[in-house]
Scaffold this motif. Structure first.
Motif, PDB file in Angstrom:
ATOM      1  N   TRP A  71      -1.046  29.478  35.307  1.00 34.25           N
ATOM      2  CA  TRP A  71      -1.788  28.314  35.778  1.00 34.25           C
ATOM      3  C   TRP A  71      -0.823  27.187  36.157  1.00 34.25           C
ATOM      4  CZ3 TRP A  71      -6.535  27.131  32.141  1.00 34.25           C
ATOM      5  CH2 TRP A  71      -7.307  28.297  31.987  1.00 34.25           C
ATOM      6  N   THR A 179      -8.724  21.131  41.016  1.00 30.33           N
ATOM      7  CA  THR A 179      -8.715  22.558  41.340  1.00 30.33           C
ATOM      8  C   THR A 179     -10.077  23.199  41.115  1.00 30.33           C
ATOM      9  OG1 THR A 179      -6.382  22.696  40.715  1.00 30.33           O
ATOM     10  CG2 THR A 179      -7.590  24.775  40.811  1.00 30.33           C
ATOM     11  N   LEU A 180     -10.794  22.694  40.128  1.00 25.53           N
ATOM     12  CA  LEU A 180     -12.014  23.362  39.696  1.00 25.53           C
ATOM     13  C   LEU A 180     -13.294  22.726  40.235  1.00 25.53           C
ATOM     14  CD1 LEU A 180     -12.688  25.800  37.895  1.00 25.53           C
ATOM     15  CD2 LEU A 180     -12.934  24.218  35.979  1.00 25.53           C
ATOM     16  N   SER A 185     -12.074  20.847  45.139  1.00 27.64           N
ATOM     17  CA  SER A 185     -11.714  22.251  44.943  1.00 27.64           C
ATOM     18  C   SER A 185     -11.784  23.069  46.236  1.00 27.64           C
ATOM     19  CB  SER A 185     -12.638  22.883  43.897  1.00 27.64           C
ATOM     20  OG  SER A 185     -13.990  22.833  44.337  1.00 27.64           O
ATOM     21  N   ARG A 188      -8.548  24.373  47.645  1.00 26.36           N
ATOM     22  CA  ARG A 188      -7.568  24.285  46.565  1.00 26.36           C
ATOM     23  C   ARG A 188      -7.748  25.426  45.560  1.00 26.36           C
ATOM     24  NH1 ARG A 188      -4.901  19.297  44.635  1.00 26.36           N
ATOM     25  NH2 ARG A 188      -6.223  18.253  46.156  1.00 26.36           N
ATOM     26  N   TYR A 189      -9.012  25.683  45.180  1.00 24.07           N
ATOM     27  CA  TYR A 189      -9.233  26.712  44.153  1.00 24.07           C
ATOM     28  C   TYR A 189      -8.852  28.102  44.670  1.00 24.07           C
ATOM     29  CZ  TYR A 189     -11.072  29.567  40.472  1.00 24.07           C
ATOM     30  OH  TYR A 189     -11.166  30.483  39.453  1.00 24.07           O
ATOM     31  N   SER A 190      -9.170  28.396  45.893  1.00 21.65           N
ATOM     32  CA  SER A 190      -8.837  29.731  46.410  1.00 21.65           C
ATOM     33  C   SER A 190      -7.326  29.945  46.465  1.00 21.65           C
ATOM     34  CB  SER A 190      -9.456  29.924  47.805  1.00 21.65           C
ATOM     35  OG  SER A 190      -8.959  28.961  48.717  1.00 21.65           O
ATOM     36  N   PHE A 192      -5.179  28.475  44.453  1.00 18.25           N
ATOM     37  CA  PHE A 192      -4.791  28.607  43.039  1.00 18.25           C
ATOM     38  C   PHE A 192      -5.090  30.015  42.531  1.00 18.25           C
ATOM     39  CE2 PHE A 192      -6.245  28.471  38.610  1.00 18.25           C
ATOM     40  CZ  PHE A 192      -5.133  27.934  37.964  1.00 18.25           C
ATOM     41  N   GLU A 193      -6.281  30.503  42.833  1.00 20.66           N
ATOM     42  CA  GLU A 193      -6.702  31.828  42.370  1.00 20.66           C
ATOM     43  C   GLU A 193      -5.763  32.917  42.880  1.00 20.66           C
ATOM     44  OE1 GLU A 193     -11.045  33.504  42.184  1.00 20.66           O
ATOM     45  OE2 GLU A 193     -10.181  33.983  44.154  1.00 20.66           O
ATOM     46  N   ARG A 210     -11.933  31.755  36.112  1.00 20.75           N
ATOM     47  CA  ARG A 210     -12.771  30.561  36.255  1.00 20.75           C
ATOM     48  C   ARG A 210     -13.356  30.137  34.916  1.00 20.75           C
ATOM     49  NH1 ARG A 210     -15.265  27.405  39.994  1.00 20.75           N
ATOM     50  NH2 ARG A 210     -14.373  28.544  41.749  1.00 20.75           N
ATOM     51  N   GLU A 214     -12.751  26.564  33.077  1.00 20.58           N
ATOM     52  CA  GLU A 214     -13.881  25.701  32.742  1.00 20.58           C
ATOM     53  C   GLU A 214     -13.874  25.337  31.262  1.00 20.58           C
ATOM     54  OE1 GLU A 214     -17.180  27.959  34.149  1.00 20.58           O
ATOM     55  OE2 GLU A 214     -17.092  27.115  36.198  1.00 20.58           O
TER      56      GLU A 214
END
Length: 600
Positions: A71, A179-180, A185, A188-190, A192-193, A210, A214
Motif C-alpha cells: 500500500w 484513494t478510497l 478516487s 486514483r483507486y484503479s 493504486f489497485e 478494498r 476500508e
C-alpha cells in the motif's frame, strides 16, 4: 435593474459569508509543508559509526506499522487532482516533511526510503494474529539531524530531526482517503489497485484489498474523532517537536485499551532530544523520568504505532508486534561496549567557519564558572573521573553512580522546575495524568505507573518465551545493566541538565525548543523573540541556531501557547531563583562561551 442589483448583492453576501467555511474545508484537505532547495553536497561528520552501522540504525525494523508495504509503495500523494501527482514514498515528497534522504541497500533498504523508514517482513498483528509485510518508522526518523550550510547538507547521527510529524500523519490519512473515497478516487483507486495487485487480479483479491483499506480508514477516522472530541492535538507542535509522553500515553492508554476517556490533551511539545551519551545516563527524558533503556525504547516504538493488544480477556498477555531484539541491537549501537564508546557527539565540521582558539580558551573558563555546576565538566574529565576508580589510592568517582549490580552510570543534574523556571508542562502533565487500565483490571494508574506496567509487561512476555536463554544475567544485559530493584520510571517535578557535547547541533534550545539560538539562551528572556518560524535547516554558525524568518510551509512558534513558554535558564542581574541561573553576560562573554561549546 433594481431587482438585479439586489440579487447580485445577495449573491455577493452569500459568497463572502461562505468564504471562511470554504477556506476552512480546503485547509482540512491540504497539506502545508515547504518545498526547500537542498544543497548539492551531503557530508557526514565522524561519530564512531561505520557506514553499515549508520544504515542499521536508519532502517532496522522496530515492529511499528504505518501501512502494509505494498500500500505504502503504491499510494499517491494527496494532491487535489484526479490525474495524480507522484507517489507518496518518493524521496523529494517526504523531504518536504523534513525526512532525510537515504541510499538504497539490497539487504536493509531496497527501495531507498528516507532515514527512519523500515520495511518489516516479520510483522504480526496481535489482534488478528496475521503476518504482514509493513512499512513503519524507527527512532532514527526523529533522531537523525541535518544542517544546511552553503553548498553542504551535514548529516548528524543522533541529533534532533527537523520533521513535521503532524502534517505527515495528515498527509498519509488524506492519501488513503483520496484513494478510497469518491470523487478523488476516480482514476486514483484503479491505479493504486494495479500497483498493489498487479495485472489481472481476481475478484476475491480486489474485494480483500478494498475491504482492508476500508477497515483501516474506518479505524483511523474513529481514532481521530475520539482525539478531536477532547481537542487532544489542537496545540500543534510544528517542525522538530512532538509531545512524546502524551502521545505515547494516548496510543497506549486510549487507543490500545479502547478506552476513549483516557485521551489526554497534548500541551507539552518538546524538541526531539539528542541521543548520544544517553545510554550511560542514570535518567533520561527531559523530565528525568525513565532509567531503563528497554522502557524508553519500547515506549518509543509504541508511540510510533507498534501494536499491542490491551483489550479483551487476554489483555494481560501483552501480545504485541514490537521487535525487542531490534530495539536491543539499536541500543547496543548507541551505547557501545563502555561509557561514551558507542555513538559519539559530532565535532564542529571542517566546512563551517574555523573556531577562534583564543575565544575557546576564554569561553572554557566562563563555562566552568557559569555552566559546569549543572551541565558537568567536559567528557574527557568525566571519563577520567570514572577511570580513576579502583586504582591504588584512587578516589571515589564524583560524577558517577554505581547500582546494586556494580554498573556505573553518569549522574545527570536534576533541577526542580521552579528553580530552572522553564515551561513546566512536560513535567507537570506527566505527573498529573492518570488512566483506567480497563481489561487489565488494575484500576486507575498514573502515567508513570502505566508506562512501567505496559513496557515491562511487553519485555517480560518476550523474555519468558525463551527462559533458558534469557537468564537473569542476560535480562540485565538487555536492560543496559540496570537493576530491576531500582525504579525504572518516575514522575518527579524535575528537569535534567545533561553534558553539552554536540550542543551546537541541536537547535532550537530549552526542552520545548522555545529559544532559537545559543546566543539567546545565554540572554535574558526579554531579549528572546515571542514568536518565530521553524522548519528550515539553514544554519547560523555565529549565533548557533536555524534561520527563523517566515517562508511558505513553515511552522509558527508562539511562546504564549501552552507548553511553549521561553522562560527560565536566564542570565540577568538579580537573585538566583525562579529561572535566573547566572549574572547578566556581556556580548563578548556570550560569544566566548558559544565558541567553547562549539569545540565540545
Amino acid at each position: 435593474m433594481k431587482r438585479t442589483i439586489i440579487l447580485l448583492c445577495v449573491a455577493a453576501a452569500v459568497v463572502l459569508t461562505a468564504m471562511p467555511f470554504v477556506k476552512t474545508k480546503l485547509a482540512e484537505i491540504r497539506v502545508n509543508v515547504p518545498d526547500l532547495q537542498r544543497p548539492p553536497e551531503t557530508i557526514a561528520v565522524s561519530q564512531n559509526w561505520s557506514d553499515q552501522q549508520r544504515l542499521q540504525f536508519h532502517h532496522t525494523a522496530q515492529g511499528t506499522r504505518l501501512l502494509p508495504y505494498k500500500w505504502f509503495m503504491a499510494l499517491e500523494q494527496p494532491c487535489l487532482s484526479p490525474f495524480g501527482c507522484g507517489l507518496f514514498h518518493e524521496t523529494p515528497y517526504l523531504a518536504r516533511f523534513g525526512f532525510v534522504p537515504s541510499k538504497k541497500d539490497p539487504s536493509i533498504n531496497p527501495d531507498g526510503l528516507p532515514v527512519g523508514f523500515a520495511v518489516d517482513k516479520d510483522f504480526v498483528d496481535p489482534a488478528t494474529k496475521k503476518p504482514a509485510t509493513v512499512v513503519g518508522l524507527t527512532c532514527a526518523a526523529c533522531h537523525t539531524g541535518e544542517i544546511f550550510y552553503g553548498k553542504y547538507a551535514v548529516l548528524i547521527e543522533g541529533a534532533p530531526a527537523m520533521i513535521e510529524v503532524t502534517e505527515f500523519q495528515k498527509a498519509l490519512g488524506l492519501a488513503l482517503g483520496f484513494t478510497l473515497k469518491f470523487p478523488m478516487s476516480i482514476g486514483r483507486y484503479s491505479r493504486f489497485e494495479e500497483r498493489v495487485l498487479g495485472p489481472n487480479p481476481t475478484a476475491e483479491q480486489k474485494q480483500e484489498l478494498r475491504s482492508g483499506m476500508e477497515t483501516y480508514l474506518k479505524n483511523g477516522l474513529a481514532e481521530k474523532k475520539a482525539a478531536d472530541a477532547v481537542h487532544a492535538y489542537d496545540n500543534k507542535a510544528g517542525f522538530g517537536r512532538t509531545d512524546a509522553l502524551t502521545r505515547i500515553g494516548n496510543q497506549v492508554f486510549a487507543v490500545d485499551t479502547g478506552i476513549e476517556k483516557n485521551f489526554a490533551v497534548s500541551n507539552a511539545p518538546v524538541r526531539f532530544p539528542q541521543i548520544w551519551d544517553a545510554s550511560w545516563f542514570n535518567w533520561v527524558q527531559y523530565n528525568s523520568s525513565i532509567a531503563d533503556p528497554l522502557v524508553r525504547n519500547v515506549g518509543e516504538a509504541l508511540g510510533v504505532r507498534a501494536a499491542v493488544k490491551l483489550s479483551g480477556p487476554d489483555a494481560a498477555k501483552f501480545e504485541n508486534s514490537i521487535n525487542v531484539r531490534g530495539l536491543y541491537d539499536m541500543e547496543e549501537l548507541l551505547a557501545g561496549p563502555a561509557p561514551f564508546q558507542g555513538l559519539t557527539s559530532p565535532k564542529w565540521p571542517s566546512v563551517f567557519p574555523a573556531l577562534d582558539q583564543a575565544k575557546v580558551v576564554r569561553g572554557g573558563a566562563l563555562y566552568a564558572t557559569h555552566c559546569q555546576g549543572c551541565h558537568l565538566p567536559p567528557l574527557p574529565e568525566l571519563l577520567a573521573d570514572l577511570q580513576g576508580y579502583g586504582k591504588p589510592g584512587g578516589p571515589q568517582p564524583t560524577y558517577w553512580w554505581k547500582n546494586g549490580l556494580g554498573n556505573w552510570f553518569l549522574q545527570v543534574t536534576d533541577l526542580r522546575i521552579e528553580d530552572i523556571g522553564t515551561d513546566p508542562h512536560q513535567a507537570v502533565d506527566f505527573r498529573n495524568r492518570t488512566a483506567d487500565t480497563g481489561d487489565l483490571k488494575l484500576g486507575v494508574k498514573t502515567a508513570a505507573e502505566g508506562l512501567n506496567l505496559v513496557t515491562h509487561g511487553i519485555v517480560d512476555a518476550f523474555f519468558d518465551k525463551d527462559k533458558n536463554y534469557f537468564t537473569e544475567e542476560r535480562r540485565t544485559q538487555w536492560a543496559g545493566g540496570r537493576d530491576r530493584k531500582d525504579p525504572a520510571v518516575r514522575d518527579d517535578l524535575l528537569y535534567k541538565a545533561r553534558p553539552l557535547d554536540g550542543i551546537w547541533a541541536v537547535a532550537p534550545y530549552l526542552h520545548n525548543g522555545s529559544v532559537p539560538s545559543l546566543y539567546l539562551l545565554l540572554s535574558p528572556q526579554s531579549d528572546r523573540p515571542k514568536t518565530f518560524w521553524t522548519g528550515t535547516k539553514q544554519y547560523d554558525p555565529v549565533n548557533v541556531g536555524y534561520d527563523t524568518a517566515k517562508f511558505p510551509g513553515a511552522s509558527f512558534y508562539d511562546t504564549a501557547k501552552p507548553g511553549n513558554a521561553n522562560t527560565g535558564h536566564e542570565f540577568k542581574e538579580g537573585p538566583r531563583r525562579n529561572g535566573v541561573i547566572g549574572p547578566l553576560l556581556s556580548h563578548d562573554d556570550r560569544m566566548a562561551i558559544i565558541e567553547y561549546l562549539k569545540s565540545l
